[in-house]
Every structure is written in C-alpha cells, then in structure tokens.
Motif scaffolding. Structure first.
Motif, PDB file in Angstrom:
ATOM      1  N   LEU B 242     -12.169   7.578  61.501  1.00 42.58           N
ATOM      2  CA  LEU B 242     -12.374   9.010  61.304  1.00 42.58           C
ATOM      3  C   LEU B 242     -11.235   9.688  60.539  1.00 42.58           C
ATOM      4  O   LEU B 242     -11.439  10.703  59.892  1.00 42.58           O
ATOM      5  CB  LEU B 242     -12.571   9.705  62.659  1.00 42.58           C
ATOM      6  CG  LEU B 242     -13.742   9.176  63.484  1.00 42.58           C
ATOM      7  CD1 LEU B 242     -13.824   9.899  64.816  1.00 42.58           C
ATOM      8  CD2 LEU B 242     -15.061   9.316  62.722  1.00 42.58           C
ATOM      9  N   GLY B 243     -10.022   9.157  60.683  1.00 41.63           N
ATOM     10  CA  GLY B 243      -8.913   9.744  59.942  1.00 41.63           C
ATOM     11  C   GLY B 243      -8.346  11.007  60.558  1.00 41.63           C
ATOM     12  O   GLY B 243      -7.578  11.723  59.933  1.00 41.63           O
ATOM     13  N   HIS B 244      -8.734  11.312  61.785  1.00 37.19           N
ATOM     14  CA  HIS B 244      -8.139  12.466  62.468  1.00 37.19           C
ATOM     15  C   HIS B 244      -8.294  12.294  63.967  1.00 37.19           C
ATOM     16  O   HIS B 244      -9.102  11.464  64.426  1.00 37.19           O
ATOM     17  CB  HIS B 244      -8.795  13.777  62.045  1.00 37.19           C
ATOM     18  CG  HIS B 244     -10.270  13.801  62.320  1.00 37.19           C
ATOM     19  ND1 HIS B 244     -10.792  13.955  63.584  1.00 37.19           N
ATOM     20  CD2 HIS B 244     -11.334  13.656  61.500  1.00 37.19           C
ATOM     21  CE1 HIS B 244     -12.101  13.923  63.528  1.00 37.19           C
ATOM     22  NE2 HIS B 244     -12.465  13.731  62.264  1.00 37.19           N
ATOM     23  N   VAL B 245      -7.516  13.054  64.729  1.00 35.45           N
ATOM     24  CA  VAL B 245      -7.659  13.002  66.180  1.00 35.45           C
ATOM     25  C   VAL B 245      -7.295  14.363  66.769  1.00 35.45           C
ATOM     26  O   VAL B 245      -6.303  14.984  66.365  1.00 35.45           O
ATOM     27  CB  VAL B 245      -6.793  11.871  66.792  1.00 35.45           C
ATOM     28  CG1 VAL B 245      -5.327  12.011  66.427  1.00 35.45           C
ATOM     29  CG2 VAL B 245      -6.935  11.832  68.308  1.00 35.45           C
ATOM     30  N   TYR B 246      -8.133  14.866  67.666  1.00 39.65           N
ATOM     31  CA  TYR B 246      -7.846  16.088  68.434  1.00 39.65           C
ATOM     32  C   TYR B 246      -7.910  15.737  69.914  1.00 39.65           C
ATOM     33  O   TYR B 246      -8.840  15.033  70.324  1.00 39.65           O
ATOM     34  CB  TYR B 246      -8.882  17.184  68.139  1.00 39.65           C
ATOM     35  CG  TYR B 246      -9.076  17.460  66.680  1.00 39.65           C
ATOM     36  CD1 TYR B 246      -8.092  18.124  65.952  1.00 39.65           C
ATOM     37  CD2 TYR B 246     -10.241  17.073  66.038  1.00 39.65           C
ATOM     38  CE1 TYR B 246      -8.275  18.375  64.593  1.00 39.65           C
ATOM     39  CE2 TYR B 246     -10.427  17.323  64.683  1.00 39.65           C
ATOM     40  CZ  TYR B 246      -9.445  17.968  63.966  1.00 39.65           C
ATOM     41  OH  TYR B 246      -9.613  18.207  62.641  1.00 39.65           O
ATOM     42  N   PRO B 247      -6.969  16.264  70.680  1.00 39.86           N
ATOM     43  CA  PRO B 247      -6.996  15.914  72.116  1.00 39.86           C
ATOM     44  C   PRO B 247      -8.320  16.287  72.775  1.00 39.86           C
ATOM     45  O   PRO B 247      -8.842  15.541  73.608  1.00 39.86           O
ATOM     46  CB  PRO B 247      -5.822  16.688  72.702  1.00 39.86           C
ATOM     47  CG  PRO B 247      -5.348  17.624  71.653  1.00 39.86           C
ATOM     48  CD  PRO B 247      -5.828  17.117  70.330  1.00 39.86           C
ATOM     49  N   GLY B 248      -8.885  17.418  72.387  1.00 37.41           N
ATOM     50  CA  GLY B 248     -10.135  17.870  72.988  1.00 37.41           C
ATOM     51  C   GLY B 248     -11.325  16.978  72.649  1.00 37.41           C
ATOM     52  O   GLY B 248     -12.363  17.036  73.296  1.00 37.41           O
ATOM     53  N   ASP B 249     -11.161  16.156  71.611  1.00 38.90           N
ATOM     54  CA  ASP B 249     -12.246  15.268  71.190  1.00 38.90           C
ATOM     55  C   ASP B 249     -12.183  13.910  71.875  1.00 38.90           C
ATOM     56  O   ASP B 249     -13.200  13.240  72.019  1.00 38.90           O
ATOM     57  CB  ASP B 249     -12.143  14.994  69.682  1.00 38.90           C
ATOM     58  CG  ASP B 249     -12.872  16.053  68.898  1.00 38.90           C
ATOM     59  OD1 ASP B 249     -13.393  16.986  69.527  1.00 38.90           O
ATOM     60  OD2 ASP B 249     -12.903  15.939  67.657  1.00 38.90           O
TER      61      ASP B 249
END
Lengths: 251, 333
Positions: B242-249
C-alpha cells in the motif's frame, strides 16, 4: 540419604491449616501408603511435594537438594512423577500420545526423540493393559481406564518417586489386586519408590505398602510398618470415630 | 527416514492448494487480485492458528502483530530510502524491523498477558492493541495519527517500474511464501516435542506443569512464531503493497475477528483448516461484494453462523473424523 525429606512443612489456605508441621522421610525403593480420612491433608501434601503449592513453612528436600520453591515443571525431570485423584488426561490426544508425553518430559527429557517416546509409551500401555485403546482419544476412556492410563503416563516418566493419589479408588477388587501386583513388579524392576495415597481401600494398602503413614488434620498420626500402623488404636479411632477424649474425629 | 517423511504428508494438500491458487492467479487474466486476497486470509489464518489452535488461547489482539509488521516495513522504507546504495536492501531492513517490533511486542505481551487465561487473556490482548494505537497517536511517534506515507520515497529510490512490480506482484507473492512457511512450521511443531507440550497445555495446563512441561516456554514460543508470521504478512501485504500506514487503519480488531472466523470455519488446530477457511471466507466475501454491494455483510453473517452450527469443529475438523482409518488419513491433519 533419604530420597525425599519433608522438614516441618506447613501449608495454610487462609485460616485452614491443611498440612501442619509435618515431617517425613522416604527412602529409595520404598512402598509407602498414606491413609487418612477425607480432608486430612493428603492431597495437599502431594501438591506440596510435586510443587503445585509452595508451603508457608518448612523445607522439601529431594536427593539432598532443597526444592521447596522449585516450580513443578522442573521437578518432573528430577524424577518426581504423580497421578491425580481425579484423572487429568490430555483429552483430545490419544492414549499413546498421552503416555508418550510423560516419557518426553520426565527424567528422560532431552535424551529421547519423539519416536523413542512413542515406543516407550507402547511398552507401558501394554503393561497396564490398554493396548486395545491405544489410538483412542483419552477423553473417551472409562474412568478406570483413565486411571490406568495415568499410571502408565506417570511410569513412562521413569520417575524415582511416584506419587499416586487414590489411583485405585473406584476399581473392582479384582482390578485392585491386579494393579497392586503389577505396581510391586514395576517397583522391583525399575527401583522406584512408590507412595500411594489410599483413603479407604485397605485391601490395596495391605497388599502394597511396606510402611504406612496415617495423616489426620494435617498432622502425622502414625508412621510405622503396615500391620502395626493399621492396628494402632489411634488409627482405629480416627477411622471409626471413637476418638478417645477428643470427640471431634470425622469419618 | 521414510517414517519421518510420512509424518509431513499433511503438508501436501496444503501446498497443493497454494500452488493451484498461485497458478490460477498467475495465468488467468484478472484473477491475481482475488487470489492475493485469498492468500492473505489463508496466511493470516494459518499464522493465528499456530498459537490458538495448539494452545487453545484466543488472542483477540492478534492484529497488533500485523500492524507492527506494517509499521516495521514503513519505518524501514521511510528512513532508509534516502540511502540510494541500499537499493532493494531497504525492504530487507523493513522486514527485519517488522520482525524486531513484533518479537518485542510478543515477548512483552507474553510476559504480561500469557499469565492470564480465558477471557482475561483475550481482554488483555485487546487492551494492549488499543493501548499501542493510542500511544502512537498520542505520543506522536512514527508520524502519530497522520501515519507514514512512503510510496513516493519508495518510487524515488527504486524507480517507478520496479515499485510497480513490487506492489502488484512480489508483495502478494511473498504472502504465499509466508503462508507456506506458516504451514511448514505448524506441521513441524505438531510433530515434535513442542506439539505434545502444547497439546498438554491446551488440555490441562496445570497437569502439564506437573508432568514436567515448561508451559511458559512453549506458550511463548508458539505466541512468538504466530506473531512473527503475522508481522511478515502485515509488512508485505499492507506495508509494501500500500505504501502508507495509519494507526487507525491497522490496529483494528476487525482483522483479528477475520482471523478467528477463518480458523473456526476451517477447523481450529488443524493444518488444512485455515486454508479451507481462508478460501471459504475470502471467496464469499469477494463474490458477495460484487453481486450485492453494500449488503454483503448482511448475507455473510448468517452464512457463517450456519457453517459454524453445521460444522462446529470446522470443515476440516469434520473431514478428519470422516477419513479416519482410510487411505486419506495421513494427508488430512
């Protein structure tokens, strides 16, 4: 040197003193019976020896080593094996796997492969006469079969000291005689000390034990050769409730 | 020697399914994304099952490991892509970081939560997962709630073409590899001393201890293995892809539930179960989303309930009973 020595061991549960300042010695190769009415502290005593509970006071010495506070899983490899009053099989595992587990983590731990253990298991399963049920799930066995399986599992640990907690309760007298004979044979062949805790089955005590310890209210009442112990007036009192002068003995 | 190989026969159907899935995805146009999704569920189910299936402990906080794996990969790429000479090495670094974070979490969690049993253990794991999420957001580490976006950095350091191949093929392919590795480890554990110890733990932990089983050691080993594999899946299927990360995800309990459903559908504690469960779950989710978008969960829930009621031991659990004493017995575990 005694194989196992308990020095003034006390175990309390809140206000209840289950084992009260109890000392005992077990020599290598002895067959001992421990008797006493319900609630006299026999199972607690076993739990202290096998490390399920640690005593509040006193010491447990095994082969000259203080094991009072050693976790239970470290005691099995030293040669302390036991069976449980109410059988505790590993239910979903087969009889063969159950017994093999004993071999795997007992005194042979680290010296034998899984396959070796399965072979050892076969031997003990045959000894207790469960070979027909070998591949059955342990939870499908009858209560007596479960007890026999537990004995096989404990023996597969190759223990030096085997604690049997009412292993013969609920068995047919004929089976008791058979089990006693077979335990005597094993004891001679493998040189293990066997401490059987027997509550009411005098048939087993008389047939099996060389020495008997009578426990009452957490204390050792009598410790003597079998015949002598069972004829002792105090023992008769404890069992039949004619406690002379005390009046509080419970049957 | 032959006897030893026979012990590993149950791996054959598992690996065969993975191979067929891979071939379908590789050669049939338009199928790759679906196959990748299925592999994702199979890999997670297989990894989660190593701990739950063998010990009976239900880890509701499992997504922690997937999330930390994702973060490991993200941090690796974010901070190391500036060193151009590292090239593909940043992915290796990312994977190492993922393993490191997951191992740290697993050992800490084992020290705290594994002392508890049953519902208490489950709640503690959920607590640790939520705690970690809010810690990252609150303490504003690793980008805080804004997360890390590193697709650009990745492209810059490796080139558009390579990144394209990495995210559309190799990230998914590695999930297959992880799934196969998980199956192999699970099989190995089942057949060794570890498996006997864990069965004893599952059936009667206190009796196991008296029998000489160092229960803490074996539980921790299974927990660690399960966590590391989950982290690897997260690093590849979420981080790299995905190339990104958010804690909420990523710290979302929903994914743990999906693992549980996959394993229970297929059969807890079995080797082939999570594969079959992953296929059933992934396929129905995929198709239901196509034929009735928006309503898929409404249809899905009753289907799962029916399957669980009809096969309480899971599809493979039932099959295992059926094939007892037949030629198939040694293949289905």
């Amino acid at each position: 040197m005694a194989l196992l020595r308990l020095e003034n061991v006390t175990k309390r549960f809140g206000g209840l003193i289950a084992v009260n300042n109890l000392s005992l010695e077990i020599q290598e190769g002895e067959a001992i019976g421990i008797v006493g009415p319900n609630g006299s502290g026999k199972t607690t005593l076993f739990n202290v020896i096998s490390g399920v509970f640690f005593p509040e006071e006193g010491r447990v010495i095994y082969e000259g080593k203080d094991i009072t506070r050693m976790p239970s899983y470290k005691r099995a490899p030293l040669g302390l094996g036991r069976t449980f009053q109410i059988p505790r099989p590993f239910g979903s595992a087969s009889v063969r796997e159950n017994v093999a587990t004993g071999a795997m983590f007992g005194t042979l731990a680290g010296k034998v492969s899984v396959d070796d253990c399965l072979e050892i298991a076969d031997r003990y399963i045959q000894l207790v006469g469960l070979e027909e049920h070998e591949s059955k799930e342990a939870l499908t066995l009858t209560p007596v079969e479960k007890k026999m399986m537990e004995i096989a599992r404990a023996l597969a640990m190759h223990p030096k000291l085997l604690l049997m907690d009412e292993a013969m309760a609920g068995m047919h007298p004929k089976d008791i005689d058979k089990t006693v004979a077979f335990l005597k044979k094993i004891k001679e062949e493998e040189g293990i000390s066997i401490v059987a805790m027997v509550e009411h089955i005098m048939r087993a005590v008389v047939g099996f034990a060389e020495r008997v310890m009578v426990i009452h209210q957490g204390k050792k009442l009598v410790d003597a050769p079998t015949k002598e112990a069972l004829e002792d007036q105090r023992v008769v009192d404890v069992y039949f409730g004619h406690a002379a002068g005390e009046g509080n003995a419970k049957g | 020697m032959k006897k030893n190989i026979v012990k590993y026969y149950p791996l054959i159907p598992v690996l065969a399914v993975y191979l067929i899935m891979f071939l379908i995805g590789f050669f049939m146009p338009g199928m790759w994304q679906m196959v990748a999704l299925l592999a994702f569920y199979c890999a997670l189910g297989q990894s989660w099952n190593i701990f739950m299936g063998m010990t009976g402990y239900v880890d509701f906080g499992y997504v922690t490991f997937i999330a930390l794996g994702t973060y490991g990969m993200s941090l690796g790429i974010t901070y190391f892509s500036q060193f151009e000479w590292l090239g593909m090495g940043i992915i290796v670094i990312g994977l190492i970081l993922a393993m490191f974070l997951a191992a740290l979490a697993a050992l800490l969690e084992a020290a705290i939560a594994l002392r508890l049993r049953g519902a208490y253990f489950a709640i503690a794991c959920i607590g640790i997962n939520e705690g970690l999420r809010y810690f990252i957001e609150g303490a504003k580490i690793w980008g805080g709630s804004e997360g890390l976006i590193f697709f650009g950095a990745l492209t810059q350091s490796l080139g558009r073409e390579t990144v394209n191949q990495l995210t559309t093929f190799w990230a998914d392919f590695s999930v297959f590899v992880i799934a196969a590795l998980a199956a192999f480890l699970n099989m190995h554990y089942m057949r060794s001393k570890i498996g006997y110890a864990l069965t004893a733990v599952r059936e009667d932990e206190d009796a196991a201890k008296v029998m000489g089983v160092n229960t803490t050691k074996y539980k921790t080993l299974a927990f660690l293995t399960s966590g590391l594999l989950g982290a690897a899946v997260g690093a590849m299927a979420w981080g790299l892809k995905l190339g990104h990360v958010y804690p909420g995800d990523v710290f979302v309990i929903h994914y743990t539930i999906e693992c549980i459903v996959v394993v229970l559908l297929g059969g807890a504690g079995t080797l082939l179960g999570p594969v079959v469960g992953g296929l059933i779950y992934g396929l129905s989710k995929y198709w239901l989303a196509i034929i009735m978008p928006g309503f898929q969960l409404l249809i899905f829930a009753p289907i799962i309930i029916i399957i669980i009621v009809a096969f309480p031991e899971g599809v493979i659990g039932v099959l295992k009973q059926r094939v007892k004493r037949t030629a198939l017995e040694k293949y289905i575990v």
